[in-house]
Design an enzyme around this catalytic site. Structure first.
Site, PDB file in Angstrom:
ATOM      1  N   GLY A 128       0.827  -1.208   0.000  1.00  0.00           N
ATOM      2  CA  GLY A 128       0.000   0.000   0.000  1.00  0.00           C
ATOM      3  C   GLY A 128       0.858   1.252   0.000  1.00  0.00           C
ATOM      4  CG  LEU A 129      -0.488   4.741  -1.578  1.00  0.00           C
ATOM      5  CD1 LEU A 129      -1.263   6.002  -1.921  1.00  0.00           C
ATOM      6  CD2 LEU A 129       0.631   4.528  -2.598  1.00  0.00           C
ATOM      7  CG  HIS A 130       4.979   1.433   2.873  1.00  0.00           C
ATOM      8  ND1 HIS A 130       6.304   1.750   3.017  1.00  0.00           N
ATOM      9  CD2 HIS A 130       4.898   0.564   1.858  1.00  0.00           C
ATOM     10  CE1 HIS A 130       6.991   1.083   2.110  1.00  0.00           C
ATOM     11  NE2 HIS A 130       6.168   0.353   1.392  1.00  0.00           N
ATOM     12  CB  ALA A 131       7.173   5.578   5.261  1.00  0.00           C
ATOM     13  CB  ALA A 148       3.356   8.081   1.678  1.00  0.00           C
TER      14      ALA A 148
END
Lengths: 87, 533
Positions: free
Chosen positions: A13-16, A19
């Protein structure tokens, strides 16, 4: 205002990291950039806002750009998201 | 002058040096509202802090990517807006506004189910600390600012702290928390720094620059020593140095017991540098190459090629063997780029071989890299956390598949490569006889085995005193495994902390253990014990 529906391809997913890449790219855009996920509106120029939305792999999102450069911005960011944000 | 004594010790060495306190400063925000006229100066303070923090983090980000995300957070407009709104509309002073904004944002992450995202709360708080330190004009603890040799005194030290430590200046370590198998203990041992952990109340009693003597083996500490104590410790230090020199002279001797049995002395290593350091101590090889560090200190799953280059370099260095443990992740070890689901019992959960057998393409990349490296030195493969023959066989099927692929591609590897397993679960102990018929070697992992056999969490302070690898149940399990291995004609080694423990080594020799693999710092002393027994 222009928009496009996209699917998040990043395995986690859109983790650190993704992102951070997305927020940086959005920061360079002149138009106002928002991601609509279900009922939520996410300010894409904010890494915290993106991470806080906890967008998982496979989620359908709507990328919305609004401003003078909206067409180019939408194109640039959509391509970046589809390519997996450097992952 | 004050004497302090610690019961459990895990390293050796005498240090006489001043203290360097690794202490968090007081970052409590000021209270009180601001008047309308002061709003502008408060917002300016925030903008200045932001500029400075972002600049600092940009510099750090050049060396370590972790800080790139911190830099983004510091410059984030959601954080900025939140702080400025609190100043302008709620008339909060800048410190209070910042403190509340950070707490609110961290709370959003804390509330998430995903354990990876939960930990981002810590990133937000870290950034908050940097802002607050700037606003209060205080210094955050930083090993980079150490200018002379010292004993570091801290509440506890984490991996992120220890990577920043300048080993050249850190002569000794005293921490209030942590056990003898905690991160700081293991790390200090590999860096060969005398360390005492669990020293209650030490931070209260010392200040920067205070003279301290410590004996890491006996567990004694003297604060502000008088002349007599200084002389006593200086004499002990001299004796210890002399003993070390004597031990170093033994490095060229083959480690054979009095009964003539050749014992294999190996080091545990997390990277190629560890291997290089250990080679100088006259080891037979690496009994445990912790491949997980390649995964943990990375931004993505390392590719076959990336792994191959590392394994090949290590394989070329070792004299007799390089035992590579396949990925042992999960439990307390996480990856920055992969999110693990939150588990009630991570040590009994999805970890090590369980992950690899599910994520087969990732597992295959590692096995192919190991096989390819086996063309350049004596490499052995070791599977962690095995509990059943099915698991072992499944892992071997994947391995055979990789071998077939490499043969088809015409890539060379060692066709005779040895395959072994860790004995670290009670199940593998009880089934040792059956396992011994299907592997080339055993390696007993006493850190996990002790915690699983005794049902004692090794990270839990409340039960730390019950965590004991000399417990008769653990010793009996070890004897059983050695006997089972020998009956099947395979070698049995050990790669836990116990293999380098002075009290345990004579017992293990008596039981017939063939190979001892340990932190590099313990090797010289264990060689002496082998020669004497």
């Amino acid at each position: 205002m222009v928009s496009r529906k996209l699917t998040v391809v990043n395995a986690s997913g859109l983790h650190a990291r993704p992102a951070s890449i997305l927020a940086q790219a959005a920061g360079k855009c002149k138009s106002n950039v928002i991601i609509q996920v279900d009922e939520k509106q996410v300010q894409v120029k904010s890494i915290l806002n993106i991470m806080a939305a906890a967008i998982r792999c496979g989620t359908e999102i709507e990328l919305i750009c609004d401003g003078e450069t909206e067409n180019e911005d939408l194109e640039t960011l959509a391509r970046l998201i589809e390519s997996g944000l450097g992952e | 002058m004050e004497d302090i004594r610690v019961e459990k010790t895990a390293s050796r060495g005498i240090v006489i040096a001043p203290v360097y306190c690794y202490r968090e400063p007081d970052l409590t925000p000021e209270t009180g509202a601001v008047s309308q006229e002061k709003v502008a100066s408060e917002t300016e303070k925030f903008e200045n802090a932001k500029k400075s923090v972002v600049e600092d983090l940009a510099k750090l980000a050049e060396k370590n990517e972790v800080f790139a995300a911190h830099q983004e957070i510091a410059g984030d407009f959601m954080l900025g807006e939140s702080v400025l709104t609190k100043i302008r509309e709620e008339k909060k002073n800048v410190q209070q506004a910042l403190d509340e904004a950070i707490k609110e944002i961290a709370a959003i992450f804390d509330a998430m189910e995903d354990s990876y995202m939960k930990e981002r709360a810590a990133d937000v708080r870290d950034v908050g600390k940097r802002f607050m330190a700037f606003l209060k004009g205080v210094r955050l603890p930083d090993f980079g600012s150490m200018e002379r040799e010292a004993i570091v005194v801290a509440r506890d030290l984490y991996p992120s702290d220890t990577v920043k430590m300048k080993a050249a200046y850190v002569k000794g370590i005293l921490t209030e928390e942590g056990g003898i198998t905690s991160h700081v203990s293991i790390m200090a041992k590999s860096m060969d720094i005398p360390t005492l952990v669990g020293v209650k109340g030490i931070l209260e009693k010392v200040q920067d620059g205070m003279m301290v003597c410590m004996d890491a083996e006996k567990g004694t500490i003297v604060l502000e020593p008088d002349e007599a104590a200084m002389q006593d410790y200086a004499a002990r230090k001299a004796a210890y140095e002399k003993e070390r020199q004597e031990l170093e002279k033994l490095r060229s001797q083959e480690p054979r017991t009095k009964t003539g049995k050749r014992i294999y002395l190996c080091a545990n290593a997390g990277n190629v540098n560890d291997v290089r350091g250990a080679i100088q101590r006259g080891i037979d090889g690496v009994g445990l190459f912790r491949s997980e560090f390649l995964y943990m200190e990375n931004t993505h799953f390392p590719t076959e090629e990336e792994q191959f280059l590392v394994y090949r370099e290590a394989a070329k260095l070792v004299p007799q063997e390089l035992t590579i443990r396949t990925l042992d992740i999960g439990g307390d070890k996480e990856l920055p780029y992969f999110s693990f689901e939150k588990e009630e019992n991570p040590f009994l959960g999805w970890r090590a071989i369980r992950i690899c057998l599910e994520m087969k393409s990732m597992f295959k990349e590692q096995l192919r890299a190991i096989l390819r490296a086996s063309a350049f030195g004596k490499v052995r493969i070791m599977f962690p956390m095995i509990i059943s023959l099915d698991e072992l066989r499944e892992a071997k099927v994947v391995l055979e598949g990789c071998k077939a692929e490499l043969r088809a591609e015409g890539t060379v590897f060692d066709e005779e490569i040895e395959v072994g397993m860790m004995i670290e679960t009670p199940a593998s102990v009880l089934m040792a006889e059956e396992f011994a018929k299907e592997v080339d070697f055993f390696s007993i992992g006493t850190n996990d085995l002790t915690q699983y056999l005794l049902a004692v969490d090794r990270g839990n302070k409340k039960v730390a005193s019950r965590y004991d690898f000399m417990n008769p149940a653990v010793l009996r399990a070890i004897r059983h495994v050695i006997d089972a291995g020998h009956r099947a004609g395979i070698k049995v080694g050990m790669c836990g902390e116990m293999a380098g423990n002075p009290q345990a080594v004579p017992v293990l020799l008596e039981m017939g253990l063939d190979e001892f693999s340990m932190s590099a710092g313990s090797i010289d002393y264990v060689r002496k014990l082998v020669l004497e027994n």
